[in-house]
Design an enzyme around this catalytic site. Structure first.
Site, PDB file in Angstrom:
ATOM      1  CG  ASN A 204      -7.428  -2.549  -5.820  1.00 18.10           C
ATOM      2  OD1 ASN A 204      -6.514  -3.327  -5.607  1.00 18.10           O
ATOM      3  ND2 ASN A 204      -7.744  -1.588  -4.961  1.00 18.10           N
TER       4      ASN A 204
ATOM      5  CG  ASP B 121      -1.986   1.056   1.158  1.00 20.47           C
ATOM      6  OD1 ASP B 121      -2.322   1.484   0.035  1.00 20.47           O
ATOM      7  OD2 ASP B 121      -2.490   1.460   2.215  1.00 20.47           O
TER       8      ASP B 121
HETATM    9  C1  FPP Z   1      -2.042  -0.029  -3.238  1.00 22.66           C
HETATM   10  O1  FPP Z   1      -1.549   1.305  -3.229  1.00 22.66           O
HETATM   11  C2  FPP Z   1      -1.519  -0.738  -4.390  1.00 22.66           C
HETATM   12  C3  FPP Z   1      -2.258  -1.335  -5.366  1.00 22.66           C
HETATM   13  C4  FPP Z   1      -3.729  -1.326  -5.367  1.00 22.66           C
HETATM   14  C5  FPP Z   1      -1.623  -2.000  -6.511  1.00 22.66           C
HETATM   15  C6  FPP Z   1      -0.408  -2.822  -6.208  1.00 22.66           C
HETATM   16  C7  FPP Z   1       0.263  -3.033  -7.488  1.00 22.66           C
HETATM   17  C8  FPP Z   1       1.589  -2.954  -7.703  1.00 22.66           C
HETATM   18  C9  FPP Z   1       2.608  -2.787  -6.649  1.00 22.66           C
HETATM   19  C10 FPP Z   1       2.083  -3.007  -9.113  1.00 22.66           C
HETATM   20  C11 FPP Z   1       2.015  -4.344  -9.768  1.00 22.66           C
HETATM   21  C12 FPP Z   1       2.826  -5.328  -9.051  1.00 22.66           C
HETATM   22  C13 FPP Z   1       3.620  -6.230  -9.616  1.00 22.66           C
HETATM   23  C14 FPP Z   1       4.291  -7.181  -8.727  1.00 22.66           C
HETATM   24  C15 FPP Z   1       3.882  -6.288 -11.046  1.00 22.66           C
HETATM   25  P1  FPP Z   1      -2.566   2.509  -3.422  1.00 22.66           P
HETATM   26  O2  FPP Z   1      -2.675   2.789  -4.885  1.00 22.66           O
HETATM   27  O3  FPP Z   1      -3.859   2.169  -2.749  1.00 22.66           O
HETATM   28  O4  FPP Z   1      -1.831   3.667  -2.689  1.00 22.66           O
HETATM   29  P2  FPP Z   1      -2.507   4.873  -1.905  1.00 22.66           P
HETATM   30  O5  FPP Z   1      -3.172   4.269  -0.687  1.00 22.66           O
HETATM   31  O6  FPP Z   1      -1.358   5.740  -1.565  1.00 22.66           O
HETATM   32  O7  FPP Z   1      -3.490   5.500  -2.839  1.00 22.66           O
END
Ligand code: FPP
Length: 244
Positions: free
Chosen positions: A71, A23
């Site tokens: 998501n 996150d």
């Molecule tokens: C949460 O951060 C993250 C996600 C919903 C996506 C996770 C995906 C990746 C790390 C990229 C793909 C991974 C691989 C291994 C290829 P957020 O977007 O909710 O962050 P925020 O809370 O700051 O908005």
């Protein structure tokens, strides 16, 4: 994904299974005036580094929350960017498989993903079965409650078909109906990004997990932060409901 040989600090035990909610990508990007997608890109690199490190220290299972059932509510642009990153990553997995020797598994309802992603995931899981080192579990279109409901439906279906009786359901048998069948429960769940919640991640499997929360945003999370989480875990007194 290149796995360099790293020294294993021999002075501390390492859990068998660590799970991570990756996150903070969006906030990481916003702080830099960049689009959220840029945070996911750096987040994918952070994952690569952590997977390398996990292998080097002898972790057996690493489970990461890559995309939740919730998501899909994000903008089409952001969802597409995450899917593109995943496709790119899966192509690399398939290309570098023999070099990396990592087993890959996918938890979640893959049917909503693009046919190409589904096929790449199927190939990656199938072809990497032969490796015996670390296993990486990608939670993709995953939700803990949906996983439990799916398991209950499977068991109910088997009962209706006369294959089993309701009284035969045990916790162990139910575990075997989860996406994670055969994988030991995580001892440690790590959530970077400063939020103090589970967000529907491994609800069944983390009943006795130790949680570690940190304000570090996922793109900044590195081996040092993983070591801090392991050290915190090693300092905990796990009682599983027993006396102090
Ligand atoms: C949460 O951060 C993250 C996600 C919903 C996506 C996770 C995906 C990746 C790390 C990229 C793909 C991974 C691989 C291994 C290829 P957020 O977007 O909710 O962050 P925020 O809370 O700051 O908005």
């Amino acid at each position: 994904m290149l796995f360099r040989k790293q020294k294993t600090p021999a002075d501390r035990p390492v859990p068998t299974h660590i799970a991570i909610v990756m996150d903070g990508n969006g906030r990481w990007a916003r702080k830099r005036g960049m689009p959220r997608q840029a945070g996911h890109k750096v987040g994918a690199e952070a994952f690569r580094t952590i997977a390398n490190y996990a292998k080097a220290i002898g972790l057996k299972y690493l489970t990461v929350y890559t995309f939740s059932t919730e998501n899909w509510k994000r903008s089409e642009e952001e969802v597409n960017a995450i899917m593109d990153l995943l496709e790119k990553y899966l192509r690399e997995i398939l290309r570098d498989m023999d070099k990396n020797q990592v087993r890959f598994c996918f938890f979640g309802d893959m049917s909503r993903l693009s046919p190409q992603l589904q096929e790449e995931a199927r190939l990656a899981a199938g072809e990497s079965k032969k490796y015996s080192g670390v296993q990486v579990n990608f939670c993709l279109n995953y939700g803990g409650r949906a996983e439990i409901v799916r398991a209950a439906q499977k068991f109910a279906r088997d009962c209706v078909e006369g294959k089993c009786r309701p009284e035969e359901l045990t916790q162990e048998r139910f575990s075997d109906l989860m996406y994670s069948a055969g994988v030991p429960d995580p001892e440690l769940v790590i959530r970077p990004g400063g939020e103090l919640r589970t967000s529907n991640f491994l609800l069944w499997q983390s009943a006795y997990a130790e949680y570690y929360f940190t304000d570090v945003l996922w793109p900044d999370f590195g081996p040092k932060d993983l070591e801090k989480a392991i050290a915190a875990y090693n300092g905990r007194n796990r009682r599983f409901g027993g006396a102090k």
